[in-house]
Write a protein that holds these residues in place. Structure first.
Motif, PDB file in Angstrom:
ATOM      1  N   TYR A  40       0.844  -1.196   0.000  1.00 12.41           N
ATOM      2  CA  TYR A  40       0.000   0.000   0.000  1.00 12.41           C
ATOM      3  C   TYR A  40       0.880   1.248   0.000  1.00 12.41           C
ATOM      4  CZ  TYR A  40       0.758   0.372   5.136  1.00 12.41           C
ATOM      5  OH  TYR A  40       1.300   0.499   6.395  1.00 12.41           O
ATOM      6  N   TYR A  41       0.228   2.409  -0.023  1.00 10.35           N
ATOM      7  CA  TYR A  41       0.953   3.677  -0.008  1.00 10.35           C
ATOM      8  C   TYR A  41       0.729   4.411   1.318  1.00 10.35           C
ATOM      9  CZ  TYR A  41       1.756   3.698  -5.108  1.00 10.35           C
ATOM     10  OH  TYR A  41       2.173   3.413  -6.377  1.00 10.35           O
ATOM     11  N   VAL A  42       1.733   5.173   1.723  1.00 11.80           N
ATOM     12  CA  VAL A  42       1.584   6.167   2.779  1.00 11.80           C
ATOM     13  C   VAL A  42       1.765   7.537   2.149  1.00 11.80           C
ATOM     14  CG1 VAL A  42       2.591   7.161   4.859  1.00 11.80           C
ATOM     15  CG2 VAL A  42       2.303   4.692   4.697  1.00 11.80           C
ATOM     16  N   LEU A  43       0.735   8.361   2.247  1.00 11.13           N
ATOM     17  CA  LEU A  43       0.814   9.752   1.801  1.00 11.13           C
ATOM     18  C   LEU A  43       1.261  10.576   3.000  1.00 11.13           C
ATOM     19  CD1 LEU A  43       0.101  12.006  -0.343  1.00 11.13           C
ATOM     20  CD2 LEU A  43      -2.095  12.166   0.850  1.00 11.13           C
ATOM     21  N   SER A  44       2.403  11.235   2.867  1.00 10.10           N
ATOM     22  CA  SER A  44       2.960  11.994   3.974  1.00 10.10           C
ATOM     23  C   SER A  44       2.831  13.493   3.699  1.00 10.10           C
ATOM     24  CB  SER A  44       4.440  11.632   4.176  1.00 10.10           C
ATOM     25  OG  SER A  44       5.009  12.421   5.194  1.00 10.10           O
ATOM     26  N   LEU A  45       2.146  14.194   4.609  1.00  9.64           N
ATOM     27  CA  LEU A  45       1.961  15.639   4.511  1.00  9.64           C
ATOM     28  C   LEU A  45       2.719  16.311   5.644  1.00  9.64           C
ATOM     29  CD1 LEU A  45      -1.906  15.735   3.878  1.00  9.64           C
ATOM     30  CD2 LEU A  45      -0.072  15.707   2.172  1.00  9.64           C
ATOM     31  N   SER A  46       3.515  17.307   5.300  1.00  5.50           N
ATOM     32  CA  SER A  46       4.346  18.008   6.285  1.00  5.50           C
ATOM     33  C   SER A  46       3.878  19.461   6.407  1.00  5.50           C
ATOM     34  CB  SER A  46       5.811  17.952   5.835  1.00  5.50           C
ATOM     35  OG  SER A  46       6.624  18.794   6.620  1.00  5.50           O
TER      36      SER A  46
END
Length: 223
Positions: A40-46
């Motif tokens: 799966y994917y991890v969408l990382s928002l900073s």
């Protein structure tokens, strides 16, 4: 004479072991890190202002210029195993051009970050760089970034759970086990959302869903 022969034999065995270890260390990828093979994917928002306070200002990053308007930027879209993740996979895909990475600045802050994300994570997707950036942009658009944080005028402290609740409130399809908030050096660092390959929300793996438990995490306003 027997002792000499035995010593030589042991020496050769040790040499072979050392060479074998060197081959493992020199290998650019682990055996399981094969492009296109992940779960799966991890969408990382900073949050840009927090990153600038922690690192960006010291680097004189253009992302931290007061004239910019960065809030939650796309840190990356990361292929993930159910446990662990691949990185630096071998790929035959063409590397992105400077023009390609520059086109990602509006949501990633700098072209350097866009390049780094391709080099470390994008190569493991099995996609071309163009398709990886396109998918990353679509994943970023999939999430409503809470507007409340853009209204802040001063530095505040807050429980990390409040940040998660804001994302859940503005994204009704998102569940608590599909997002985690991370902290770094006392600051809110990132919101990480777990997605399927076709960008549907899904539960995060146990190694990802580790929420920051700070009740007084720092949060800086927009630059």
């Amino acid at each position: 004479m027997v002792y000499i022969v035995a010593a030589e034999a042991i020496g050769k065995i040790k040499m072979r072991l050392v060479l074998a270890m060197l081959c493992v260390l020199a290998s650019p990828t682990r055996a399981q890190d094969r492009a296109g093979e992940f779960d799966y994917y991890v969408l990382s928002l900073s949050w840009s202002a927090n990153w600038c306070a922690l690192e960006g200002d010291a680097r004189n990053s253009p992302q931290c210029d007061a004239a910019e308007d960065f809030g939650w930027i796309l840190h990356g879209l990361w292929p993930q195993y159910d446990e662990g993740y691949p990185e630096y996979c071998n790929t035959s895909a063409r590397a992105p051009s400077r023009a390609d990475t520059a086109e990602m600045v509006d949501i990633m802050g700098t072209s350097g970050l866009a390049w780094h994300q391709w080099r470390k994570h994008g190569v493991c997707t099995g996609l071309t760089s163009d398709d990886y950036y396109d998918l990353s942009r679509r994943a970023y658009a999939r999430i409503t970034r809470p507007d409340v944080f853009r209204q802040l005028k001063n530095d505040i402290t807050l429980p990390a759970a409040v940040v998660e609740e804001a994302f859940l409130q503005d994204n009704p399809e998102l569940m608590a086990d599909q997002i985690t908030i991370t902290c770094k050096s006392g600051y809110i660092q990132e919101a990480r959302i777990c997605m399927t390959r076709d960008l549907q929300f899904r539960s995060c793996g146990q190694d990802v869903i580790r929420d920051c438990t700070l009740t007084d995490a720092r949060f800086s306003p927009m630059r």
